[in-house]
Motif scaffolding. Structure first.
Motif, PDB file in Angstrom:
ATOM      1  N   PHE A 125       0.851  -1.192   0.000  1.00 13.01           N
ATOM      2  CA  PHE A 125       0.000   0.000   0.000  1.00 13.01           C
ATOM      3  C   PHE A 125       0.887   1.243   0.000  1.00 13.01           C
ATOM      4  N   GLU A 126       0.545   2.174  -0.885  1.00 14.80           N
ATOM      5  CA  GLU A 126       1.242   3.462  -0.945  1.00 14.80           C
ATOM      6  C   GLU A 126       0.240   4.489  -0.408  1.00 14.80           C
ATOM      7  N   HIS A 127       0.607   5.149   0.681  1.00 16.16           N
ATOM      8  CA  HIS A 127      -0.344   6.056   1.347  1.00 16.16           C
ATOM      9  C   HIS A 127       0.057   7.519   1.209  1.00 16.16           C
ATOM     10  N   GLU A 128      -0.920   8.362   0.915  1.00 12.46           N
ATOM     11  CA  GLU A 128      -0.721   9.814   0.983  1.00 12.46           C
ATOM     12  C   GLU A 128      -1.530  10.348   2.173  1.00 12.46           C
ATOM     13  N   PHE A 129      -0.992  11.367   2.798  1.00 14.03           N
ATOM     14  CA  PHE A 129      -1.691  11.996   3.936  1.00 14.03           C
ATOM     15  C   PHE A 129      -1.199  13.429   4.032  1.00 14.03           C
ATOM     16  N   LYS A 173       7.887  14.441   0.549  1.00 15.20           N
ATOM     17  CA  LYS A 173       6.943  15.561   0.462  1.00 15.20           C
ATOM     18  C   LYS A 173       6.201  15.395  -0.858  1.00 15.20           C
ATOM     19  N   GLU A 174       4.908  15.148  -0.776  1.00 15.61           N
ATOM     20  CA  GLU A 174       4.119  14.978  -2.010  1.00 15.61           C
ATOM     21  C   GLU A 174       3.792  16.348  -2.601  1.00 15.61           C
ATOM     22  N   TYR A 175       3.028  16.305  -3.664  1.00 11.65           N
ATOM     23  CA  TYR A 175       2.721  17.522  -4.418  1.00 11.65           C
ATOM     24  C   TYR A 175       1.842  18.516  -3.644  1.00 11.65           C
ATOM     25  N   ASP A 178       1.182  20.627   2.305  1.00 14.40           N
ATOM     26  CA  ASP A 178       1.390  19.843   3.536  1.00 14.40           C
ATOM     27  C   ASP A 178       1.132  18.348   3.350  1.00 14.40           C
ATOM     28  N   GLN A 179       1.258  17.887   2.108  1.00 14.39           N
ATOM     29  CA  GLN A 179       0.961  16.472   1.809  1.00 14.39           C
ATOM     30  C   GLN A 179       2.259  15.655   1.744  1.00 14.39           C
ATOM     31  N   TYR A 180       2.200  14.467   2.337  1.00 10.70           N
ATOM     32  CA  TYR A 180       3.355  13.561   2.360  1.00 10.70           C
ATOM     33  C   TYR A 180       2.912  12.191   1.856  1.00 10.70           C
ATOM     34  N   GLU A 181       3.907  11.381   1.498  1.00  8.37           N
ATOM     35  CA  GLU A 181       3.593  10.016   1.044  1.00  8.37           C
ATOM     36  C   GLU A 181       4.588   9.052   1.659  1.00  8.37           C
ATOM     37  N   VAL A 182       4.102   7.883   2.033  1.00  5.91           N
ATOM     38  CA  VAL A 182       4.997   6.867   2.594  1.00  5.91           C
ATOM     39  C   VAL A 182       4.694   5.521   1.940  1.00  5.91           C
ATOM     40  N   GLY A 224      -8.182  21.255  -3.974  1.00  5.25           N
ATOM     41  CA  GLY A 224      -6.806  20.788  -3.772  1.00  5.25           C
ATOM     42  C   GLY A 224      -6.574  19.381  -4.297  1.00  5.25           C
ATOM     43  N   VAL A 225      -5.472  18.820  -3.860  1.00  3.36           N
ATOM     44  CA  VAL A 225      -5.045  17.497  -4.317  1.00  3.36           C
ATOM     45  C   VAL A 225      -5.559  16.446  -3.339  1.00  3.36           C
ATOM     46  N   GLY A 226      -5.972  15.307  -3.863  1.00  4.66           N
ATOM     47  CA  GLY A 226      -6.489  14.246  -2.997  1.00  4.66           C
ATOM     48  C   GLY A 226      -5.385  13.441  -2.342  1.00  4.66           C
ATOM     49  N   ASN A 227      -5.752  12.759  -1.246  1.00  5.54           N
ATOM     50  CA  ASN A 227      -4.868  11.765  -0.642  1.00  5.54           C
ATOM     51  C   ASN A 227      -5.306  10.402  -1.155  1.00  5.54           C
ATOM     52  N   GLY A 228      -4.513   9.829  -2.036  1.00  3.95           N
ATOM     53  CA  GLY A 228      -4.868   8.523  -2.577  1.00  3.95           C
ATOM     54  C   GLY A 228      -4.229   7.397  -1.786  1.00  3.95           C
ATOM     55  N   VAL A 229      -4.768   6.207  -1.982  1.00  2.01           N
ATOM     56  CA  VAL A 229      -4.123   4.971  -1.527  1.00  2.01           C
ATOM     57  C   VAL A 229      -3.956   4.140  -2.784  1.00  2.01           C
ATOM     58  N   THR A 283     -15.072  13.376  -5.474  1.00  4.32           N
ATOM     59  CA  THR A 283     -14.458  14.592  -6.029  1.00  4.32           C
ATOM     60  C   THR A 283     -12.996  14.274  -6.369  1.00  4.32           C
ATOM     61  N   ARG A 284     -12.375  13.431  -5.562  1.00  4.60           N
ATOM     62  CA  ARG A 284     -11.003  13.002  -5.902  1.00  4.60           C
ATOM     63  C   ARG A 284     -10.987  12.190  -7.203  1.00  4.60           C
ATOM     64  N   LEU A 285     -11.979  11.318  -7.379  1.00  7.10           N
ATOM     65  CA  LEU A 285     -11.992  10.441  -8.566  1.00  7.10           C
ATOM     66  C   LEU A 285     -12.562  11.169  -9.776  1.00  7.10           C
ATOM     67  N   HIS A 288      -8.001  14.572 -14.349  1.00 10.97           N
ATOM     68  CA  HIS A 288      -6.935  15.564 -14.139  1.00 10.97           C
ATOM     69  C   HIS A 288      -6.567  15.769 -12.676  1.00 10.97           C
ATOM     70  N   ARG A 289      -6.786  14.754 -11.861  1.00 13.28           N
ATOM     71  CA  ARG A 289      -6.327  14.816 -10.472  1.00 13.28           C
ATOM     72  C   ARG A 289      -5.318  13.705 -10.192  1.00 13.28           C
ATOM     73  N   TRP A 290      -4.868  13.029 -11.227  1.00 11.54           N
ATOM     74  CA  TRP A 290      -3.918  11.924 -11.067  1.00 11.54           C
ATOM     75  C   TRP A 290      -4.474  10.853 -10.127  1.00 11.54           C
ATOM     76  N   SER A 291      -5.780  10.650 -10.203  1.00  9.16           N
ATOM     77  CA  SER A 291      -6.348   9.573  -9.379  1.00  9.16           C
ATOM     78  C   SER A 291      -6.871   8.502 -10.323  1.00  9.16           C
ATOM     79  N   ALA A 292      -8.178   8.472 -10.596  1.00  4.91           N
ATOM     80  CA  ALA A 292      -8.768   7.479 -11.497  1.00  4.91           C
ATOM     81  C   ALA A 292     -10.172   7.963 -11.808  1.00  4.91           C
TER      82      ALA A 292
HETATM   83  N1  GLU Z   1      -2.692  12.436  -5.130  1.00  3.93           N
HETATM   84  C1  GLU Z   1      -3.025  11.544  -6.218  1.00  3.93           C
HETATM   85  C2  GLU Z   1      -4.245  10.708  -5.822  1.00  3.93           C
HETATM   86  O1  GLU Z   1      -5.157  11.244  -5.301  1.00  3.93           O
HETATM   87  C3  GLU Z   1      -1.876  10.648  -6.613  1.00  3.93           C
HETATM   88  C4  GLU Z   1      -0.625  11.340  -7.078  1.00  3.93           C
HETATM   89  C5  GLU Z   1       0.456  10.345  -7.422  1.00  3.93           C
HETATM   90  O2  GLU Z   1       0.470   9.810  -8.551  1.00  3.93           O
HETATM   91  O3  GLU Z   1       1.231  10.008  -6.530  1.00  3.93           O
HETATM   92  O4  GLU Z   1      -4.317   9.535  -6.041  1.00  3.93           O
END
Ligand code: GLU
Ligand code: MG
Length: 437
Positions: A125-129, A173-175, A178-182, A224-229, A283-285, A288-292
């Motif tokens: 799992f790749e987590h953003e927060f 430090k994500e995009y 104050d967003q990070y990814e681990v 803003g940008v979403g926190n994806g998993v 709204t995240r999905l 043009h939000r790099w989600s899906a």
């Molecule tokens: N923040 C994007 C999302 O909501 C993902 C960005 C990325 O490709 O790491 O999934």
């Protein structure tokens, strides 16, 4: 100050939270056998703590049994108590599995995949927060400055993950503001979902110990940008060897890999209700939000729902070991166990149906008119939680993967969450989710 060491046992629930109880550490051995008491209606506690409509009412008793294979103890060495937690299974009093135990639901999906293919999933799992209190100005995306601003916290996260038995991979430090990814190394079967639950708690705990708060909310700010998993998936065969890649096949997808991905794409519009289950998830999905946003496979495309991940080597053995695809239409409002159960069932269904390997898309699907999209066989994913729930509840194949009653209880839970938010502005809805996750 006097203080006893406590252990928390929790089960990952429908709201994507860990809920449970604590007891003195000296009683752990005893509790591994006797568990703690639990109540069926607890499954209807939404992420806003209100109890949704429940078929159980005040009736019934269950037991939550800690699983020693899902234990994490992290002493932050900061004078505060160690974070000691075990994930648990929820059972009936006679020891049989309870129909809404998320860990049991995942195990049965993994067993099904094994039955139909002989494969075991190997996943990460790749987590953003984001950090709530950081309030850094814009301009920190991927930067050393953004990293350095939180380097003590980020170093604590890595140390704590390792102490908790996970194998940390990267942190950055994500995009977003104050967003990070681990990221962590992949793990086999249920362990991957257990680690996702443990990781979220470790990040939250490390943030609190740095006088901040971490939130995994799918979307903090509508603009803003979403926190994806993102869930990275590959397969191991019965002898433990990588079995995802076939050098002769198109884009390297072995036959079972292709059928699995095809199943995920075929049932994607019905399973997002489980993998991206909040109001703000939709709204995240969006494009043009790099989600899906569509049920497509991509190769070098961060907007595809399933993406074949790049590998920077020509060594065939290294390629076979690293080859994986990622599911991007998930977020941390979902229980990692339920999300994986839905994805693995969809993949196993694709294998059972013998679906052909899908072709990756090469262009921006959002630029196509709806008729052209439909003619190519692509669907826009549901655009709201109610729509997603309708597609889930209306797909008898998908609801049939779960025990009797599950789909109805799950939808009731989510409708309780929707009722709490009714009439609120999008900003207020985002703030509510930010506080919960
Ligand atoms: N923040 C994007 C999302 O909501 C993902 C960005 C990325 O490709 O790491 O999934
Ligand atoms: Mg990311």
């Amino acid at each position: 100050m006097i203080r006893e060491d406590l252990v928390f046992v929790g089960a990952p629930d429908f709201a994507g939270r860990l809920r449970g109880k604590a007891f003195p550490r000296a009683e752990l051995e005893k509790r591994l056998k006797s568990g703690i008491g639990w109540t069926p209606t607890n499954v209807q506690i939404t992420c806003f703590d209100l109890i949704a409509e429940t078929p159980f009412g005040s009736l019934g008793d269950l037991v939550m049994l800690p699983d020693p294979a899902a234990e994490s103890r992290v002493d932050f060495d900061d004078g505060g108590p160690a974070d000691h937690l075990l994930l648990g299974d929820i059972r009936e009093l006679d020891g049989s599995p309870w129909a809404c135990c998320t860990r049991t639901l995942l195990r049965s999906a993994i067993e099904r995949l094994k039955r139909v293919s002989g494969l075991e999933p190997f996943m990460a799992f790749e987590h953003e927060f984001h950090l709530k209190g950081a309030a850094r100005p814009h301009g920190d995306a991927y930067s050393l400055a953004g990293f350095r601003a939180q380097s003590s916290f980020l170093g604590a996260v890595i140390a704590a993950l390792r102490a908790g038995g996970l194998q940390p991979d990267t942190i950055m430090k994500e995009y977003g503001v104050d967003q990070y990814e681990v990221t962590v190394a992949p793990a086999l079967g249920i362990r991957a979902a257990d680690e996702a639950s443990i990781l979220r708690e470790i990040v939250r705990s490390a943030a609190l110990r740095h006088e901040d708060e971490a939130s995994f909310t799918p979307l903090r700010d509508p603009a803003g940008v979403g926190n994806g998993v993102h869930i990275h998936i590959s397969f191991r065969d019965e002898s433990g060897r990588p079995a995802t890649y076939d050098p002769e096949a198109e884009h390297g997808m072995a036959t079972f890999t292709g059928a699995f991905i095809a199943g995920v794409l075929k049932y994607l519009d019905a399973i997002v209700a489980i993998t991206a289950p909040s109001v703000v998830s939709y709204t995240r999905l969006t494009p043009h939000r790099w989600s899906a946003a569509y049920n497509n496979l991509g190769v070098q495309d961060r907007e595809a729902s399933v993406r074949l991940c790049p590998i920077a080597t020509k060594d065939p053995e290294a390629i076979a070991a690293q080859y994986n695809f990622e599911y991007r239409a998930a977020d941390a409002a979902a229980s990692p166990h339920l999300a994986l159960a839905a994805i693995i069932h969809a993949g196993a269904q694709g294998i059972e149906e013998g679906l052909p390997t899908p072709r990756p898309t090469q262009s921006d699907l959002s630029a196509l008119p709806p008729e052209e999209l439909a003619a190519l066989g692509y669907l826009r994913l549901p655009q709201s939680l109610p729509e997603a729930l309708d597609r889930f509840a209306g797909n008898a194949t998908v609801t049939g993967w779960f025990p009797e009653g599950f789909a109805q209880i799950y939808c009731q839970h989510k409708r309780g969450e929707l009722a709490f938010l009714r009439g609120k502005s999008m900003a207020a809805v985002c703030a509510d989710y930010e506080a919960s996750y």
